[in-house]
Design a protein around this motif. Structure first.
Motif, short mmCIF file in Angstrom:
data_model
loop_
_atom_site.label_atom_id
_atom_site.label_comp_id
_atom_site.label_asym_id
_atom_site.label_seq_id
_atom_site.Cartn_x
_atom_site.Cartn_y
_atom_site.Cartn_z
N ILE A 83 0.85 -1.19 0.00
CA ILE A 83 0.00 0.00 0.00
C ILE A 83 0.89 1.24 0.00
N MET A 84 0.56 2.19 -0.89
CA MET A 84 1.14 3.53 -0.88
C MET A 84 -0.03 4.50 -0.83
N SER A 85 -0.17 5.18 0.31
CA SER A 85 -1.36 6.01 0.49
C SER A 85 -1.03 7.27 1.26
N ASN A 86 -1.91 8.25 1.15
CA ASN A 86 -1.83 9.44 1.99
C ASN A 86 -2.53 9.20 3.32
N LEU A 87 -3.28 8.11 3.44
CA LEU A 87 -3.94 7.78 4.70
C LEU A 87 -2.90 7.31 5.70
N SER A 88 -2.81 8.01 6.82
CA SER A 88 -1.78 7.67 7.79
C SER A 88 -2.33 7.29 9.15
N GLN A 89 -3.65 7.25 9.28
CA GLN A 89 -4.26 6.85 10.55
C GLN A 89 -3.92 5.40 10.86
N GLU A 90 -3.64 5.11 12.10
CA GLU A 90 -3.31 3.74 12.51
C GLU A 90 -4.44 2.77 12.13
N SER A 91 -5.70 3.24 12.20
CA SER A 91 -6.83 2.36 11.85
C SER A 91 -6.79 1.97 10.37
N ASP A 92 -6.35 2.88 9.49
CA ASP A 92 -6.24 2.56 8.06
C ASP A 92 -5.14 1.54 7.83
N VAL A 93 -4.00 1.73 8.51
CA VAL A 93 -2.88 0.81 8.38
C VAL A 93 -3.30 -0.58 8.87
N GLU A 94 -3.95 -0.63 10.03
CA GLU A 94 -4.38 -1.91 10.59
C GLU A 94 -5.38 -2.62 9.69
N LYS A 95 -6.33 -1.86 9.15
CA LYS A 95 -7.33 -2.47 8.27
C LYS A 95 -6.66 -3.07 7.03
N ALA A 96 -5.72 -2.33 6.43
CA ALA A 96 -5.01 -2.83 5.26
C ALA A 96 -4.22 -4.09 5.60
N LYS A 97 -3.58 -4.10 6.75
CA LYS A 97 -2.79 -5.28 7.15
C LYS A 97 -3.71 -6.47 7.43
N ARG A 98 -4.87 -6.22 8.04
CA ARG A 98 -5.84 -7.31 8.26
C ARG A 98 -6.30 -7.91 6.95
N LEU A 99 -6.37 -7.08 5.91
CA LEU A 99 -6.79 -7.55 4.58
C LEU A 99 -5.63 -8.15 3.80
N GLY A 100 -4.45 -8.23 4.42
CA GLY A 100 -3.35 -8.94 3.80
C GLY A 100 -2.25 -8.10 3.19
N ALA A 101 -2.26 -6.78 3.39
CA ALA A 101 -1.19 -5.95 2.83
C ALA A 101 0.17 -6.40 3.36
N ALA A 102 1.12 -6.53 2.46
CA ALA A 102 2.47 -6.98 2.83
C ALA A 102 3.34 -5.82 3.30
N GLY A 103 2.93 -4.61 3.01
CA GLY A 103 3.66 -3.41 3.43
C GLY A 103 2.77 -2.20 3.30
N TYR A 104 3.07 -1.15 4.04
CA TYR A 104 2.25 0.06 4.02
C TYR A 104 3.18 1.26 4.10
N PHE A 105 3.11 2.11 3.09
CA PHE A 105 3.91 3.33 3.04
C PHE A 105 2.98 4.53 2.98
N VAL A 106 3.23 5.52 3.85
CA VAL A 106 2.54 6.80 3.76
C VAL A 106 3.35 7.64 2.77
N LYS A 107 2.70 8.08 1.72
CA LYS A 107 3.41 8.72 0.60
C LYS A 107 4.36 9.83 1.03
N VAL A 108 3.92 10.70 1.92
CA VAL A 108 4.76 11.84 2.28
C VAL A 108 6.00 11.43 3.07
N HIS A 109 6.00 10.23 3.63
CA HIS A 109 7.14 9.76 4.43
C HIS A 109 7.97 8.70 3.73
N ALA A 110 7.50 8.19 2.61
CA ALA A 110 8.17 7.07 1.95
C ALA A 110 9.10 7.54 0.85
N SER A 111 10.23 6.84 0.72
CA SER A 111 11.09 7.08 -0.43
C SER A 111 10.85 5.97 -1.44
N LEU A 112 11.04 6.29 -2.71
CA LEU A 112 10.87 5.27 -3.74
C LEU A 112 11.88 4.14 -3.54
#
Length: 127
Positions: A83-112
């Motif tokens: 996941i690469m998203s602007n959503l940075s709330q812990e609830s969004d991260v947790e929901k994505a991980k529960r659905l099987g996301a292998a990684g989660y990057f907040v766009k403004v904090h992530a490097s390519l």
């Protein structure tokens, strides 16, 4: 015939998506691209990626809806999703991980570089 690619980018940002594609291709990877969740599903019917990079906030079908569809479909649920998203709330991260996301990057904090490193790690595990 289903084409195999290394990475499928499903991202509606018309600046970030080509930039990410270019960086991945410079690493020698083959890349597919879709610009919203609905198009992403259509592209998935034609290609079989080793890794998916997915935005969450997109028109037509959101990334979370798409992630839920992928995680419940036996044809797609083994494909790692980053996941690469602007959503940075812990609830969004947790929901994505529960659905099987292998990684989660907040766009403004992530490097390519970080994203590409994870893509390569996930591809190495798949082989």
């Amino acid at each position: 015939m289903i084409e195999t690619v290394n990475v499928l980018i499903i991202e509606d940002d018309r600046f970030l998506s080509p930039l990410l594609r270019s960086r991945l291709e410079k690493e020698g990877l083959t890349v597919g691209q879709a610009f919203d969740g609905e198009e992403g599903l259509q592209v998935l019917e034609k290609i079989r990626p080793q890794v998916i990079i997915l935005d969450l906030i997109m028109p037509r079908v959101s990334g979370l809806e798409l992630l839920q569809t992928l995680s419940s479909d036996p044809h797609y649920n083994r494909i790692p999703v980053i996941i690469m998203s602007n959503l940075s709330q812990e609830s969004d991260v947790e929901k994505a991980k529960r659905l099987g996301a292998a990684g989660y990057f907040v766009k403004v904090h992530a490097s390519l570089d970080e994203v590409i490193k994870l893509v390569k790690q996930l591809m190495a595990k798949a082989t």
